[in-house]
Design an enzyme around this catalytic site. Structure first.
Site, PDB file in Angstrom:
ATOM      1  N   SER A   1       2.108  -7.899  -0.146  1.00 33.11           N
ATOM      2  CA  SER A   1       2.721  -8.720   0.900  1.00 33.11           C
ATOM      3  C   SER A   1       2.120 -10.115   0.965  1.00 33.11           C
ATOM      4  O   SER A   1       2.764 -11.051   1.448  1.00 33.11           O
ATOM      5  CB  SER A   1       2.599  -8.028   2.263  1.00 33.11           C
TER       6      SER A   1
ATOM      7  N   THR B   1       1.062  -4.377   4.540  1.00 35.07           N
ATOM      8  CA  THR B   1       0.831  -4.674   5.951  1.00 35.07           C
ATOM      9  C   THR B   1       0.180  -6.029   6.210  1.00 35.07           C
ATOM     10  O   THR B   1       0.165  -6.491   7.348  1.00 35.07           O
ATOM     11  CB  THR B   1      -0.058  -3.593   6.586  1.00 35.07           C
ATOM     12  N   ASP B   2      -0.351  -6.665   5.170  1.00 32.07           N
ATOM     13  CA  ASP B   2      -1.126  -7.892   5.402  1.00 32.07           C
ATOM     14  C   ASP B   2      -0.317  -8.981   6.094  1.00 32.07           C
ATOM     15  O   ASP B   2      -0.846  -9.719   6.926  1.00 32.07           O
ATOM     16  CB  ASP B   2      -1.685  -8.425   4.082  1.00 32.07           C
TER      17      ASP B   2
ATOM     18  N   THR C   1       0.812  -1.216   0.000  1.00 35.47           N
ATOM     19  CA  THR C   1       0.000   0.000   0.000  1.00 35.47           C
ATOM     20  C   THR C   1       0.844   1.264   0.000  1.00 35.47           C
ATOM     21  O   THR C   1       0.502   2.250  -0.654  1.00 35.47           O
ATOM     22  CB  THR C   1      -0.934   0.004   1.224  1.00 35.47           C
TER      23      THR C   1
END
Length: 335
Positions: free
Chosen positions: A57, A89-90, A11
């Site tokens: 990610s 961030t996942d 992101t």
């Protein structure tokens, strides 16, 4: 002296829109990311920007993360004072923990990203990257291993978790809290957790590490209401280890308990909690399916490690040929 920056997409690097569905697409390079943050010029040391794997990610692999660790390690040996990794961030809580397990340097490696992409009002990527760079350049961050920096909070990677799907304050450390903050541009370390020795360093940097990791499968099963374990039938034929996200303090149904016990005689099975905070207990409850019963059946107690971190650790262990006793010892030390 400099800070090495490795960009992995996500992101924080998304801009523009696809012509198909209007969604943002990843396309910003590390140079473009840093160009949008004029305050980096006041960091005190230059940024050595290196674009790595520009992927979401969710598509990152253990091998790719370990490649970045190796590159960051070589950068430290060449004289950088710290490293920053930007990514989606996942899976950030898992990749940061993987890094922490193998990072052998006193210089910090800081992982960050963004919850709002650059096309949105209030995009948090620039602030997070600036804060992460300041932490990586700070002498006070030495000896802390891998860190997660978000929303001006500094978290130890082994405790950090993503706790919200959209909030810019998504990252927290439920069992410990942040170890520091970035205040008026200055990193302040308020607690210094004991730094454990790096784990399996020789294996991780070995020439066949990627091949062994690629052949190692570790499953994650979340215990749920009325769970009879049917989903686990034949798992030992396809996987080399299993992490169980148990109920509460580490419980499962009385139907699932013997299934897990039988599996633990064939592959390592680690017991964790699905709760999001707190530890698996060891000897408080004694009914069938309790933590005491499951340990008696051969399950390894995961302690304070959440299911996702436990899976990272177990996969490294199994890929390195660890047996049940070695798995139990590692979780006893790190969990």
């Amino acid at each position: 002296m400099s800070v090495a920056l490795f960009t992995l997409g996500g992101t924080i690097a998304m801009a523009g829109h696809s012509t198909d569905n209007g969604g943002v697409v990843a396309r910003l390079t590390g140079a473009e990311l840093t160009a949008a943050i004029p305050a980096l010029a006041d960091l005190g040391v230059p940024l050595d920007v290196r674009d790595a794997h520009a992927v979401p990610s969710a598509n990152l692999t253990f091998a790719q993360v370990l490649e970045v660790v190796d590159a960051a390690s070589r950068a430290v040996e060449a004289g950088v004072v710290g490293a920053v990794v930007t990514q989606g961030t996942d899976t950030l809580e898992e990749t940061a923990f993987l890094v922490d397990l193998v990072w052998r340097h006193q210089e910090p490696l800081v992982v960050t990203g963004a919850m709002r992409n650059p096309t949105l009002a209030g995009a948090d990527g620039p602030a997070n990257l600036l804060a992460a760079a300041r932490v990586a350049a700070s002498p006070d961050a030495r000896g802390l291993g891998a860190l997660v920096v978000f929303n001006d909070e500094i978290h130890a990677a082994r405790w950090a978790r993503k706790t919200h799907s959209t909030s810019t304050a998504a990252f927290a450390s439920p069992n410990a809290g942040p170890i520091g903050h970035v205040i008026e541009g200055r990193p302040r370390i308020l607690a210094r957790p004991d730094r454990r020795e790096p784990f399996l360093q020789e294996f991780v940097t070995g020439p066949d590490a990627s091949a062994r990791l690629g052949m190692t499968r570790v499953a994650l099963h979340t215990a749920t209401l009325d769970d009879d374990g049917a989903l686990l039938d034949g798992l030992e034929a396809t996987h080399h280890g299993l992490v169980v996200a148990g109920l509460g303090v580490g419980h499962v149904s009385s139907d699932l308990a013997p299934v897990l016990g039988a599996l633990s005689q064939r592959i390592p099975v680690v017991l964790t909690s699905r709760s999001g905070g707190g530890s698996v207990l060891r000897h408080t409850y004694g009914a069938i399916g309790s933590e005491t019963d499951l340990q008696r059946r051969g399950l390894v107690n995961g302690g304070l490690l959440d299911p996702y971190k436990a899976r990272v650790l177990l996969r490294l262990l199994v890929a390195n040929g660890a047996g049940r006793d070695e798995v139990a010892a590692a979780f006893g030390r790190l969990g």
